[in-house]
Structure formats: C-alpha cells, structure tokens
Enzyme design. Structure first.
Site: not given
Length: 329
Positions: A53, A55-56, A104, A109, A217
């Site tokens: 996603g 945001g990482h 991950k 995922d 997250h």
C-alpha cells in the site's frame, strides 16, 4: 491534520508521478501507469517484484534499480496492490528467467500476490518469498503470523544483488527463506497515524504514552506504556529481538534504525547509538549499519530497530553495488 495534497484519493497517484519525474534516470512507469519499473531491464535476469500500500514510502519504489527491485506495485493508502497491477509488472519485467515476488506478510498482500501468480502461471515461471521479520509477534487485524516490516529492505537488497549476479529462481527462493530465521525487527510509536481519507488517527496516545510493537499500518502494538527515556525505549525493543535470534559465531550483524515518517534524524541517530551500545554489551558487534527513513507509516512518530545476522554470502550480497533512488553504494 494538515497535509500537502489535493485530495486523499489522488495523493498516491500524484506522489508517484512526482517520484518518477525526480528519478527518471532510474525509474519509469510501466503498464500504462499501473506500477513502477526499472528503466533499463537486464535481459536474462530473474525479475524481482514487490509492492504494498501507499504510505510506506520510500518502500518499495525507492528500491527499484540495479541490485534491487525490477518493479514495485503500489496500492491506495495502506491497501494492497491489485492482482492486475502485479500481473502487468510480471508481463513487462520478465526477460526470460522468471519472476520472484517479495511479499510482506499481510493478508491482503499475500492474497493478491498469490492470485496474480496463479493468473500468470501459464506464461511465467514464478516463485514467492514472504517477509516475516516482526519480533512483536501476537494477534493482528491484518496478518497471521509475523508481519513483514522494515526487514523487507534487507530481503530486497540481498535477493536483488543475487539476482543481479545471475542466480536462478530456485536459488533466490532458497536464499530468501534461509535468511528469515535470522532477521527480526521491532518498532515503537509515540503518535499514531492520521489516514488522509478520514483524518482520524488509527490509535490515539496520550502525551505521556507510547505503543510498543506497532505495525506499519498504524496497528496498535503489544503493549501501551508510559513514555520512558530513550535508553529504556531501546531496551524494550532490542531485548525481544535478541531473544528471538540465533546468535552464533561466523554471522555478520547488520543493524538498521528506521523512522516511521514523523521522527527527525536527530532522534534516529540517537536511537542508533543507544541500540548499538545495547547490542555490543550483549556481545553483538554490528558490521554494517543503516539509519534513516525507509519503511514508513505515513506520519507516525516513532522508529523500528532491525537486526539481521548474515552469513558470509549474505553479507557480501548486502555490500554489493546498488543504484536506486534511496540506496546507492
């Protein structure tokens, strides 16, 4: 929560466009904009593909290039990439040696990468390595078993170097799975994450509280405690890591301190110094180090410590040349 953005819905796409423009010598859009890829593919090399996603950042796109990833698929904020994104990446980056998916350990995922692999199986040779490095092992709303966190950098770098030298798919799979028992990470948060779409924190901490064992997250950790000194925070996250690793002669320790997005360099280097002192007091002498913001959780204040105990071969692969937007040596 104020952000530099036009909207939560367009944040990831507009950020990726800026990232490609800033690093156009290394990275390009692939699949009509559905994923990022290495600009110059190497024929006959196993394609290394990862993703997750948004945001990482800079994970995963920041690690595309010589000696690391060939493609990265990015979903919406904290949302897995879709199978069609992953399938498009395999179709475009497989130059004849097959594809290794580095995933991950989060349910979304794993499910979407497995689905893409099934769809691509008739026309590609595919295998998968699942990263499971989180020492904060416990119940999670997003995963079964250990989560894949900042140790993902180590897996992508070592497998990327091995793919670059010409290792085949089976050898890369064996290498990645062999590293897993000697790789652990653990994080602490001083402030939760504010998700752009709803402007709410994933968890709220008081001014005198911290969360030990958080995920990337914004998941709450294993325990909420009163804010402690830096020495005590480092002890709380380093001790479980050491407890879970098979310290032995002949292994080369790699120490990484990773910021979650809201922690300044002055604090990260302080944490690194304390972590190194703690490990050395326990007889673990780091041979290589990395300090910075690599695997984030948007604006979460906090950091993680990763310790990898590398074999001679793995250590050489970590030290091998790399040229990506984030790592270059």
């Amino acid at each position: 929560m104020k952000r530099v953005m036009n909207s939560g819905q367009t944040l990831v796409a507009e950020s990726l466009a800026g990232f490609v423009a800033a690093h156009e010598d290394l990275v390009a859009f692939g699949g009509g904009g559905r994923f990022l890829r290495r600009r110059a593919l190497k024929p006959g090399k196993v394609a290394l593909i990862s993703g997750g996603g948004g945001g990482h950042e800079p994970l995963h796109g920041g690690f595309i290039g010589t000696g690391m990833l060939d493609a990265a698929c990015t979903g919406h904020i904290f949302t897995s990439p879709t199978p069609d994104q992953i399938l498009a990446a395999m179709d475009e980056t497989d130059t004849g040696a097959g594809c290794l998916l580095v995933v991950k350990n989060y349910d979304g995922d794993v499910m979407n990468f497995e689905m893409a692999a099934e769809m691509a199986a008739p026309r590609h040779r595919i295998d998968m390595v699942v990263v499971e490095d989180d020492a904060a092992y416990g119940p999670s709303v997003r995963s079964r078993g250990r989560r894949g966190v900042a140790g993902t950098i180590v897996v992508e770098k070592i497998l990327g170097a091995a793919a670059e030298r010409g290792d085949d798919l089976a050898a890369l799979k064996t290498l990645g799975e062999g590293l897993s028992p000697r790789l652990r990470s653990m994080g602490v948060a001083l402030r939760g994450v504010t998700v752009p779409d709803n402007a709410r924190e994933t968890f709220a901490l008081g001014s005198d509280e911290m969360e030990i064992g958080v995920g990337i997250h914004g998941e709450p950790g294993l325990s909420r405690q009163r804010l402690a000194s830096a020495d005590e925070i480092v002890r709380l996250i380093c001790a479980p890591i050491l407890d879970q690793l098979p310290v032995a002669e002949g292994l080369h320790p790699l120490l990484i301190v990773n910021g979650f997005g809201g922690t300044p360099p002055i604090e990260l280097h302080l944490a690194y110094g304390l972590a190194r002192r703690f490990l050395e007091a326990e007889g673990v002498m780091p041979r290589r180090s990395l300090v910075g913001t690599f695997v984030t959780s948007l604006d979460m204040a906090g950091f993680s410590v990763t310790l990898a105990l590398l074999t001679e071969e793995e250590f050489a692969l970590w030290c091998a040349p790399v040229a990506t937007p984030v790592l270059a040596w």
